[in-house]
Design a protein around this motif. Structure first.
Motif: not given
Length: 159
Positions: A33-34, A48-58
């Protein structure tokens, strides 16, 4: 719908699932989430790859947390009772034999206990259903795609 029964022994082994749930909810989800918050603050989210990857992981974490929470809440512990002696019920070790002399020995347990064990079968499979309430010497008929399979109950025991 699967039967959500579990033996006392199996429930004690599920502590690792509880630990996974705690880790996902209290540690990994907070960390991801952070990262999502930080990545979204950078602006354009579409590239934004960081945003997309981490949203998917969330989303993956949330799905797993939901599954684990529901599974652990629905489980009913089924303890051995002396009235079960001599008959096949949930939690029994059973040895069966067919006309060809093939012998199988397994324990009838809940679905959540069978993973990683070749000698455990789920209470939901046709073999287990055919054996319920049988006694030593009884015949159990299991319906298979190739026709009925006949099994003779040789031994029943409870841990």
């Amino acid at each position: 719908m699967k039967t959500r029964l579990i033996t006392r022994e199996g429930f004690n082994k599920l502590k690792k699932l509880k630990a996974e749930l705690d880790y996902l909810w209290h540690e990994e989800r907070l960390e991801v989430t952070k990262k999502v918050t930080w990545a979204s603050s950078l602006g354009d989210r579409s590239e934004n790859a960081d945003y997309q990857y981490n949203k998917k992981r969330l989303r993956e974490i949330d799905r797993r947390v939901c599954y684990l929470t529901k599974s652990l809440e629905e489980l009913r512990i089924f303890d051995y009772s002396p009235q079960q002696d001599g008959k096949v019920f949930f939690g029994a070790w059973v040895e069966v034999e067919n006309d060809a002399g093939e012998i199988k020995r397994f324990r009838i347990v809940g679905y959540d206990e069978i993973f990683g064990r070749k000698d455990y079968i789920s209470i939901d499979v046709p073999m287990a259903r055919a054996l319920l309430k049988k006694e030593v010497g009884d015949v159990a008929t299991e319906q298979t795609p190739s026709g009925p399979a006949i099994w003779y109950v040789n031994e029943i025991s409870y841990p």
